[in-house]
Design an enzyme around this catalytic site. Sequence first.
Site, PDB file in Angstrom:
ATOM      1  N   ASP A  50      19.321 -77.843  27.480  1.00 38.20           N
ATOM      2  CA  ASP A  50      19.717 -76.934  28.565  1.00 38.20           C
ATOM      3  C   ASP A  50      20.775 -77.554  29.460  1.00 38.20           C
ATOM      4  O   ASP A  50      21.691 -76.877  29.935  1.00 38.20           O
ATOM      5  CB  ASP A  50      18.499 -76.554  29.419  1.00 38.20           C
ATOM      6  CG  ASP A  50      17.619 -75.574  28.680  1.00 38.20           C
ATOM      7  OD1 ASP A  50      16.455 -75.407  29.069  1.00 38.20           O
ATOM      8  OD2 ASP A  50      18.108 -74.993  27.684  1.00 38.20           O
ATOM      9  N   SER A  95      -0.280 -47.325   6.080  1.00 38.34           N
ATOM     10  CA  SER A  95      -0.562 -47.054   7.486  1.00 38.34           C
ATOM     11  C   SER A  95      -2.007 -46.580   7.613  1.00 38.34           C
ATOM     12  O   SER A  95      -2.784 -46.722   6.679  1.00 38.34           O
ATOM     13  CB  SER A  95       0.427 -46.044   8.044  1.00 38.34           C
ATOM     14  OG  SER A  95       0.052 -44.778   7.620  1.00 38.34           O
ATOM     15  N   GLU A 129     -11.019 -54.087  16.019  1.00 36.25           N
ATOM     16  CA  GLU A 129     -10.078 -54.953  16.739  1.00 36.25           C
ATOM     17  C   GLU A 129      -8.977 -54.106  17.346  1.00 36.25           C
ATOM     18  O   GLU A 129      -8.732 -52.983  16.898  1.00 36.25           O
ATOM     19  CB  GLU A 129      -9.500 -56.029  15.821  1.00 36.25           C
ATOM     20  CG  GLU A 129      -8.685 -55.487  14.676  1.00 36.25           C
ATOM     21  CD  GLU A 129      -8.249 -56.578  13.706  1.00 36.25           C
ATOM     22  OE1 GLU A 129      -8.692 -57.713  13.816  1.00 36.25           O
ATOM     23  OE2 GLU A 129      -7.442 -56.241  12.825  1.00 36.25           O
ATOM     24  N   LYS A 131      -5.579 -52.340  18.185  1.00 37.54           N
ATOM     25  CA  LYS A 131      -4.398 -51.969  17.401  1.00 37.54           C
ATOM     26  C   LYS A 131      -3.186 -52.385  18.226  1.00 37.54           C
ATOM     27  O   LYS A 131      -2.937 -51.832  19.304  1.00 37.54           O
ATOM     28  CB  LYS A 131      -4.401 -50.465  17.148  1.00 37.54           C
ATOM     29  CG  LYS A 131      -3.239 -50.010  16.302  1.00 37.54           C
ATOM     30  CD  LYS A 131      -3.460 -48.568  15.863  1.00 37.54           C
ATOM     31  CE  LYS A 131      -2.412 -48.096  14.889  1.00 37.54           C
ATOM     32  NZ  LYS A 131      -1.066 -48.033  15.458  1.00 37.54           N
ATOM     33  N   ASP A 133       0.514 -52.782  19.452  1.00 38.87           N
ATOM     34  CA  ASP A 133       1.705 -51.934  19.400  1.00 38.87           C
ATOM     35  C   ASP A 133       2.926 -52.824  19.166  1.00 38.87           C
ATOM     36  O   ASP A 133       3.648 -53.169  20.093  1.00 38.87           O
ATOM     37  CB  ASP A 133       1.819 -51.164  20.722  1.00 38.87           C
ATOM     38  CG  ASP A 133       2.779 -50.006  20.605  1.00 38.87           C
ATOM     39  OD1 ASP A 133       3.245 -49.739  19.476  1.00 38.87           O
ATOM     40  OD2 ASP A 133       3.063 -49.378  21.627  1.00 38.87           O
ATOM     41  N   GLU A 188       0.756 -58.229  12.909  1.00 41.67           N
ATOM     42  CA  GLU A 188       1.623 -57.491  13.825  1.00 41.67           C
ATOM     43  C   GLU A 188       2.390 -58.480  14.684  1.00 41.67           C
ATOM     44  O   GLU A 188       1.782 -59.340  15.334  1.00 41.67           O
ATOM     45  CB  GLU A 188       0.741 -56.593  14.698  1.00 41.67           C
ATOM     46  CG  GLU A 188       1.437 -55.420  15.279  1.00 41.67           C
ATOM     47  CD  GLU A 188       1.593 -54.247  14.297  1.00 41.67           C
ATOM     48  OE1 GLU A 188       1.208 -54.373  13.122  1.00 41.67           O
ATOM     49  OE2 GLU A 188       2.132 -53.222  14.722  1.00 41.67           O
ATOM     50  N   TYR A 240      -4.059 -59.781  10.487  1.00 42.90           N
ATOM     51  CA  TYR A 240      -5.248 -58.945  10.332  1.00 42.90           C
ATOM     52  C   TYR A 240      -5.475 -58.411   8.922  1.00 42.90           C
ATOM     53  O   TYR A 240      -6.441 -57.710   8.670  1.00 42.90           O
ATOM     54  CB  TYR A 240      -5.218 -57.777  11.314  1.00 42.90           C
ATOM     55  CG  TYR A 240      -3.936 -56.959  11.292  1.00 42.90           C
ATOM     56  CD1 TYR A 240      -3.559 -56.253  10.163  1.00 42.90           C
ATOM     57  CD2 TYR A 240      -3.116 -56.914  12.411  1.00 42.90           C
ATOM     58  CE1 TYR A 240      -2.391 -55.523  10.141  1.00 42.90           C
ATOM     59  CE2 TYR A 240      -1.940 -56.170  12.398  1.00 42.90           C
ATOM     60  CZ  TYR A 240      -1.585 -55.482  11.260  1.00 42.90           C
ATOM     61  OH  TYR A 240      -0.424 -54.759  11.245  1.00 42.90           O
ATOM     62  N   LYS A 328      -7.234 -43.945  18.548  1.00 42.43           N
ATOM     63  CA  LYS A 328      -6.169 -44.078  19.546  1.00 42.43           C
ATOM     64  C   LYS A 328      -6.697 -43.968  20.982  1.00 42.43           C
ATOM     65  O   LYS A 328      -7.724 -43.344  21.224  1.00 42.43           O
ATOM     66  CB  LYS A 328      -5.103 -42.991  19.329  1.00 42.43           C
ATOM     67  CG  LYS A 328      -4.480 -42.983  17.956  1.00 42.43           C
ATOM     68  CD  LYS A 328      -3.812 -44.285  17.581  1.00 42.43           C
ATOM     69  CE  LYS A 328      -2.378 -44.384  17.997  1.00 42.43           C
ATOM     70  NZ  LYS A 328      -1.411 -43.626  17.254  1.00 42.43           N
ATOM     71  N   CYS A 422      28.365 -28.345  37.325  1.00 36.73           N
ATOM     72  CA  CYS A 422      28.069 -29.560  36.571  1.00 36.73           C
ATOM     73  C   CYS A 422      28.281 -30.768  37.486  1.00 36.73           C
ATOM     74  O   CYS A 422      29.351 -30.907  38.085  1.00 36.73           O
ATOM     75  CB  CYS A 422      28.987 -29.651  35.359  1.00 36.73           C
ATOM     76  SG  CYS A 422      28.896 -31.249  34.535  1.00 36.73           S
ATOM     77  N   CYS A 425      31.482 -32.894  36.130  1.00 35.28           N
ATOM     78  CA  CYS A 425      32.877 -32.457  36.121  1.00 35.28           C
ATOM     79  C   CYS A 425      33.148 -31.308  37.084  1.00 35.28           C
ATOM     80  O   CYS A 425      34.283 -30.876  37.228  1.00 35.28           O
ATOM     81  CB  CYS A 425      33.303 -32.072  34.707  1.00 35.28           C
ATOM     82  SG  CYS A 425      32.520 -30.569  34.113  1.00 35.28           S
ATOM     83  N   CYS A 440      26.760 -26.712  31.421  1.00 34.31           N
ATOM     84  CA  CYS A 440      28.084 -26.947  31.984  1.00 34.31           C
ATOM     85  C   CYS A 440      29.086 -26.246  31.078  1.00 34.31           C
ATOM     86  O   CYS A 440      29.011 -26.346  29.849  1.00 34.31           O
ATOM     87  CB  CYS A 440      28.350 -28.454  31.992  1.00 34.31           C
ATOM     88  SG  CYS A 440      30.091 -28.896  32.018  1.00 34.31           S
ATOM     89  N   CYS A 446      34.605 -32.179  30.409  1.00 38.00           N
ATOM     90  CA  CYS A 446      33.480 -32.855  31.065  1.00 38.00           C
ATOM     91  C   CYS A 446      33.291 -34.245  30.453  1.00 38.00           C
ATOM     92  O   CYS A 446      33.036 -34.368  29.248  1.00 38.00           O
ATOM     93  CB  CYS A 446      32.221 -32.023  30.893  1.00 38.00           C
ATOM     94  SG  CYS A 446      30.777 -32.834  31.584  1.00 38.00           S
TER      95      CYS A 446
HETATM   96  S1  IVH Z   1      -4.731 -52.735   9.548  1.00 37.79           S
HETATM   97  C1  IVH Z   1      -4.130 -50.958   5.245  1.00 37.79           C
HETATM   98  N1  IVH Z   1      -5.028 -53.712  11.954  1.00 37.79           N
HETATM   99  O1  IVH Z   1      -0.901 -50.060  12.780  1.00 37.79           O
HETATM  100  C2  IVH Z   1      -4.119 -50.952   6.725  1.00 37.79           C
HETATM  101  N2  IVH Z   1      -3.095 -52.423  11.495  1.00 37.79           N
HETATM  102  O2  IVH Z   1      -0.836 -47.209  12.196  1.00 37.79           O
HETATM  103  C3  IVH Z   1      -3.518 -52.153   7.295  1.00 37.79           C
HETATM  104  N3  IVH Z   1      -1.564 -52.247  13.368  1.00 37.79           N
HETATM  105  O3  IVH Z   1       0.983 -50.267   9.844  1.00 37.79           O
HETATM  106  C4  IVH Z   1      -3.343 -52.059   8.735  1.00 37.79           C
HETATM  107  N4  IVH Z   1      -2.713 -53.470  14.778  1.00 37.79           N
HETATM  108  O4  IVH Z   1       1.397 -52.025  11.672  1.00 37.79           O
HETATM  109  C5  IVH Z   1      -4.262 -52.974  11.135  1.00 37.79           C
HETATM  110  N5  IVH Z   1      -5.381 -54.685  14.024  1.00 37.79           N
HETATM  111  C6  IVH Z   1      -4.624 -53.956  13.214  1.00 37.79           C
HETATM  112  C7  IVH Z   1      -3.401 -53.402  13.621  1.00 37.79           C
HETATM  113  C8  IVH Z   1      -2.668 -52.636  12.733  1.00 37.79           C
HETATM  114  C9  IVH Z   1      -1.608 -52.766  14.604  1.00 37.79           C
HETATM  115  C10 IVH Z   1      -0.478 -51.376  12.875  1.00 37.79           C
HETATM  116  C11 IVH Z   1       0.036 -51.734  11.502  1.00 37.79           C
HETATM  117  C12 IVH Z   1      -0.104 -50.479  10.684  1.00 37.79           C
HETATM  118  C13 IVH Z   1      -0.181 -49.442  11.752  1.00 37.79           C
HETATM  119  C14 IVH Z   1      -0.900 -48.210  11.256  1.00 37.79           C
END
Ligand code: IVH
Length: 707
Positions: A50, A95, A129, A131, A133, A188, A240, A328, A422, A425, A440, A446
Site C-alpha cells: 500500500d 435450481s 440451512e 438460502k 442470496d 454460493e 452446500y 422463501k 417534461c 426538455c 413527453c 429531449c
Molecule cells: S442447494 C440441487 N443450498 O439457490 C440443488 N442452494 O434457487 C442445489 N442457493 O441454484 C442447490 N443457498 O444457487 C442450495 N444453502 C443452499 C443455497 C442454495 C443458495 C441457491 C443456489 C441454487 C438456487 C436455487
Amino acid sequence: MSTKISVTAVNDLTAAQAEQELARLAEEIASHDQSYYQNDAPSVSDAEYDVLRRRNQEIEARFPDLVRDDTPSKKVGAAVTSGFAKVKHAVPMLSLGNAFNDEDVHDFFGRVRRFLGLKDDEQIEVVAEPKIDGLSISLRYENGEFALAATRGDGQEGENVTANVATMQEISKTIAAAVPDVLEVRGEVYLGHAAFQSINEQREKDNEATFANPRNAAAGSLRQLDSSITAQRPLQIFAYAWGELSAPIADTQWEFLQALKRWGFPVNPLARICASAEDAVAYHKEISELRADLDYDIDGIVYKVNRLDWQQRLGFVSRAPRWAIAHKFPAERAQTVLKEITIQVGRTGALTPVANLVPITVGGVVVSRATLHNADEIERKDIRQGDTVTIQRAGDVIPQVVEVILDKRPKDSTPFVFPDQCPECGSLAVREPDEAVIRCTGGLICPAQKLERLKHFVSRQAFDIDGLGGKHIDAFQAEGLVNTPGDIFRLHEHHEQLRQREGWGDKSVDNLIASIEQRRTIPLERFIYALGIRQVGQATGRQLALHYGSLMSWMTAMKQATSERQANPDEPKKAELVGEAFSGLCDIDGIGISMADDIVQFIGEPQNLAVIEDLAASLNVEDATQPDTSSSEIAGKIVVFTGTLETISRAEAKATAEALGAKVTGSVSKKTDYVVIGADPGSKATKARDLGIPVLSESEWQALIGS
Ligand code: IVH
C-alpha cells in the site's frame, strides 16, 4: 524483492527524480502484482504494498505530466484475461422449487412421503440451512488440487472463472486430506454487507456507479476479466452441495456437510437437522428473526432430505430435485420518509414518478428510491411529498411504495401535482386516451429520451455490443463521443480520446472497437427492434423483418405508409381507407392500427429517418429469410412459455419455437396448443390445465422439438 522507497518527501522531488521514481515504482508494483495474483505468493506485506501504491499516486498527483502509460494506478494487478471460456458441467447445476408458506412446506414433506411410500409415522429428516442470496459456483478438485471453478450459467454450461476464484481467500488450493480423485464442491459465493458497503463507498469516491445490492456486487466481482480486481473484493463462500464425485463421500446430507467442514470448506454454521415439517417451519421462523443481524443476504431456507439413498430415489423433476425445496421469506418492508417525488423520462418519453426516500436498510440493502409507477398510482394511494411510507423490496425487484402512514402525514401537506411539462426538455407532456402513461412530446429533442434510446440500441436484445453497456453510453454521451446510434460505429475514429479515459488503455479500446465491428452486420429484426419504436418489441421486430424481408423494402413501405397516414390524419375506421401500404402494415399478425400509427409516427420524424439512413450507410443489415418449418412437429402450433425456464433464456426458447414454425403468445386461450412451464409457473399453467391444454415441462418440450 525488497521495497525501495525514496526518502525524499514528494514535495521536494525534482521532475527528473519524480520521473525516475515513477518508473521504478511501476516496475516494482507490477512485480508484486505478479507474485500475488498469478503465483499466489505475495512478496511483500499488504502494508508495504500500500505504501508503494500511495507514493506512486502522490507523485502522479504532483507531476501529472509524468504519469506513465503503464502506471499501476490505471492498471490494477497483472492478470488480464480476454473473456471467459465456457465449461460444460459434468453434472448439471440445478435450481430449487419454492415454498412460500408453511402449508407449502407440509406439502413438500407429504410429497416426499408419498413418493417414497413411507408410513405416516416414519420420520423424514431434512437438513435446513439459509438460502444465500449470492451466485452458485462449482469448484473442481482433482487429486485434492483445485483445478477449475465454473459459474452456473444456464445450468448445463457455465463460465470458467478459475483465475478469479483462485484469488478468494476462503478457497483452499490443496485439500490436506484424503478426498475422492474427482471432487466437485458446489456452493454460493457472496459478499458480506460490510464489504459491500466499503466497495460502494470507494466507487462513489471514484465517481463510478455503485452496485444495487451485495449480490450484484458479488456477481460483478466474480465476473471481472481482470482477476486482480476480484482479488480486492473480499468474496466469501458457503459450500452446500456436490457435482461430480469419483467416490461417494457420505450417507447423509449432514455427514456430507461435516466432511466439507473437515476439508476446510466454509459451511453455514446455522445449518441444522430438522426432524419434521413442524421443526422445519420453526427453524424458518427462527432464522427469519435472525436475518437482519446476519452480515450476508439470505432470501429463504433450503430443506434437503437428509438420507442420500432417499435423495437418489426421489430424483429430479425437470430442473429441480424432488428432495429439496426453498422456503422463501416474504418481501421485506420498512417505513421511511418520502422526501421528494421526481420524474424520470424513459426511452419513449414516458414520465415515471420516482419516490426519493430518506435512505433506509431493507433486508441488508440501503434503499433510497422506489418506483411510483404512474400518475394514477400516486393519486390512488394519495402519495405526497413529506409522507411517511411503507416500502417493500423482494429480491431484485425495484422497491415499491406500498402505502402511506396517514397518521404521520405533515399538516401542511398537499396532493402531488403531476407536471404537464417534461422536466428534462420542457416539451408538453400529454396523456393519450386510455393510457396510464403521461409522455413527453419532445422526441429526440429531449436529452433524456435520446440517452435512453441509445441505451436501448445497445441493449442485449438489440445490438448487444460486448463491453458497451448503459454506463458507457452515459459517459460517452457526456464526453461528446456518441450522440446518435451511428456515432457508435464511428467510435474507432476516436481511438486516442478513448484510450486516454481513466482506467482504459489500448487493449480495452481495441476490444471495444472489435466488438462494435462484429455488430456491423446485424439481422434486420434486431435492427428494427433496436430503433426503439414505441410498442415495437422483439416479436414485432421479427414480424416486420419476416414480412418485408429487407431493410430497403421495409423502409420503402414505411415511408409510403407514413405519407398515406399524413394525408389521412383522422382516426381511421378501417386501415384500407388510409392506403395500401398502411393497410398492408396493419394486416401483419399482431400489428393493429395503434401500433402502425406508432411506426409511421416514428418514420415521419425527420430526425428518426436521419438516424436510420445514417446507420444503413455503414451497416450490413441482413435480410430476413422465412425458416423452412415444413418438417417440424410444432409448425403452426401456438405455444405459451410461463415461469422461469432453466436451461435456456425465455428469449431463446421463443426464438427456437418460432424458428420451427410455432407461434409464441403471451396468454393462454382455447387456441393454445402447448404450455411450457418453468419454475414458479403461476396462473397460466392452472388455466391451461383447466382448459385441457397439454402442459409440458422444459425437458418434455425439448423432447418434442427434438433438441
Ligand atoms: S442447494 C440441487 N443450498 O439457490 C440443488 N442452494 O434457487 C442445489 N442457493 O441454484 C442447490 N443457498 O444457487 C442450495 N444453502 C443452499 C443455497 C442454495 C443458495 C441457491 C443456489 C441454487 C438456487 C436455487
